[in-house]
Design an enzyme around this catalytic site. Structure first.
Site, PDB file in Angstrom:
ATOM      1  N   CYS A   1     -26.357  -3.850  -8.567  1.00 46.88           N
ATOM      2  CA  CYS A   1     -27.765  -3.943  -7.849  1.00 46.88           C
ATOM      3  C   CYS A   1     -27.761  -4.257  -6.611  1.00 46.88           C
ATOM      4  O   CYS A   1     -28.077  -5.303  -5.877  1.00 46.88           O
ATOM      5  CB  CYS A   1     -28.594  -4.923  -8.710  1.00 46.88           C
ATOM      6  SG  CYS A   1     -28.796  -4.327 -10.500  1.00 46.88           S
TER       7      CYS A   1
ATOM      8  N   ARG B   1       0.740  -1.171   0.196  1.00 46.28           N
ATOM      9  CA  ARG B   1       0.026   0.093  -0.063  1.00 46.28           C
ATOM     10  C   ARG B   1       0.990   1.260  -0.124  1.00 46.28           C
ATOM     11  O   ARG B   1       0.435   2.210  -0.857  1.00 46.28           O
ATOM     12  CB  ARG B   1      -1.035  -0.101   1.309  1.00 46.28           C
ATOM     13  CG  ARG B   1      -2.062   1.085   1.208  1.00 46.28           C
ATOM     14  CD  ARG B   1      -2.724   1.143   2.577  1.00 46.28           C
ATOM     15  NE  ARG B   1      -3.082  -0.072   3.198  1.00 46.28           N
ATOM     16  CZ  ARG B   1      -4.183  -0.696   2.920  1.00 46.28           C
ATOM     17  NH1 ARG B   1      -5.227  -0.056   2.330  1.00 46.28           N
ATOM     18  NH2 ARG B   1      -4.507  -1.699   3.450  1.00 46.28           N
TER      19      ARG B   1
END
Ligand code: LLP
Length: 423
Positions: A347, A276
């Site tokens: 969705c 990271r």
């Protein structure tokens, strides 16, 4: 430091206007700055100065071949966790002797692949894995270089899903059981003990869990040495955090200084597995606003990137700054700010990139940059809702390069087939 900056109210990556890339590549896409990647890698690596060390980039955080190649040219090794990551790393030109293989569940095939590729070492995480590795090495008539990942039971003080060094986590071998395993491994014909490793978690914003771990590992190494087992490598894993919102992680130099102090008197080479801290702020996700809508309770900005592209907000409730690619005249001013949810087309109500966020006005068709997405962005993306995965683009100076084509409908179903009985 990063190279995403506004010039005349327009967001640039190095010397390229991001809207120009969007026009050619379409949206959504991940965008990486090679200058930022280089700067971050070098800053980290050089912080350890003369201390014998190897910086093995954590491939899982950003695994595009071009990005790996860039790091390889800077002298990086690779921390891998699967056969696929090994394949990528080798293809990108990272020398096998700079590759270390971590992970709790390596298959027999993966162990063999690592062994015949002549990688530097396996970070073994259980006694059964050790037995399997011995067996595979025997069959191949090779000697497997190993380090054991010990679980030091240190609290990394980070999100529960990404903390790995607590006794309750699945990772590593409990420190109190580890001595027995080293003693056993020492007598195995096709195992060569090289090191001790650990990784306590990700997105750590304090130094003390790292130094506490190192102290425990040092005591452990002393114990091993008393048994006549010498340790060449001490692998401390990755985990250094970055600023997404208001975190104040230590600078790599501060982190390196603390580790160097603790390494005093140890003869081994230090291995680091940063992910990271190198790539997060070197990459962003660019998306376009499809629609805006106001309901009685909420203002929604519906964009063409979704949780399948960037899972972190849905999965960890992670914060990523959101910026307009073109600032509107007068922005940002207090009046144009609104509280909005930035959502994708998937969705599920969990499909959001930001919730209840104060942002300047975005209109249909505007481009949006989701910042700090270089780590665990594309690599965690999926095809959920049959959405082709996004393109990846790398900028160098005033040029941009498509380093991964956007998937299409063909690639979506390429590996599927309909059995005869359904035809
Ligand atoms: N080494 C090992 C053995 C690891 O498991 C990891 C990350 C690293 C190194 C690199 O850690 P870093 O320097 O990047 O913190 N998907 C999550 C992060 C998962 C980290 C998994 N292990 C996220 O998006 O925050």
């Amino acid at each position: 430091m990063h190279h995403f900056i506004y010039k005349d109210n327009e967001l640039y990556c190095e010397s390229v206007a991001i809207s120009d890339i969007a026009r050619e590549v379409g949206t959504p896409f991940y965008l990486y700055s090679s200058a930022t990647l280089t700067h971050h890698f070098n800053t980290f690596d050089k912080s350890f100065g003369e201390l014998p060390h190897l910086t093995c980039f954590a491939v899982k955080s950003c695994s595009n071949l071009a990005v790996l190649r860039l790091f390889s040219t800077l002298g990086a090794g690779a921390d891998i966790v699967s056969g696929g990551e090994l394949y990528r790393s080798l293809k990108a030109g990272i020398g096998p002797r700079r590759i270390i293989y971590s992970g709790v569940g390596k298959t027999e095939e993966e162990l063999r692949y690592g062994l015949v590729s002549d990688i530097l070492m396996f970070n073994v995480e259980s006694e059964q894995e050790l037995e399997r590795l011995q067996q595979v090495a025997l069959e191949q008539d090779l000697v497997a270089p190993v380090s054991f990942r010990i679980n030091p039971d240190v609290d990394p003080k980070t999100h529960a899903y990404i903390s790995t060094g607590l006794a309750k986590n699945k990772f590593g071998i409990p420190i109190e059981q580890a001595e027995k395993i080293y003693l056993r491994a020492r007598n195995m014909s096709h195992i060569k003990i090289l090191g001790v490793s650990c990784h306590i978690g990700s997105q750590l914003t304090e130094i003390s869990p790292f130094t506490e771990t190192l102290q425990k590992v040092k005591l452990f190494i002393n114990k091993l040495e008393a048994h006549g087992i010498s340790i060449d490598y001490l692998d401390l894993g990755g985990g250094l955090g970055v600023r997404y919102l208001d975190e104040k992680p230590p600078h790599p130099q501060e982190y390196a200084r603390a580790l160097k102090d603790e390494m005093e008197g140890l003869e081994c080479t230090l291995i680091l597995e940063p992910g990271r801290v190198i790539v997060s702020n070197a990459g962003i996700l660019i998306s376009r606003v499809l629609y805006t809508k106001q309901t009685g309770t909420k203002n929604f900005i519906i964009v063409d990137a979704a949780m399948n592209d960037l899972a972190r907000p849905s999965l960890y409730d992670a914060h990523h700054d959101i910026l307009p690619v073109k600032k509107k005249a007068g922005q940002p001013d207090e009046e144009s700010l609104q509280i909005v949810d930035v959502v994708g087309p998937i969705c599920e109500s969990g499909d959001f990139l930001a919730r209840d966020r104060e942002l300047p006005a975005f209109d249909q068709g505007d481009l949006m940059a989701v910042m700090s997405s270089g780590a665990y962005g594309f690599t965690m993306s999926s095809n959920y809702n049959s959405r082709p995965r996004a393109a990846e683009v790398l900028v160098k100076d005033d040029q941009f390069y498509i380093i991964r084509e956007r998937e299409n409908y063909e690639t979506l179903i390429r590996d599927e087939s309909i059995p005869d009985f359904l035809e």
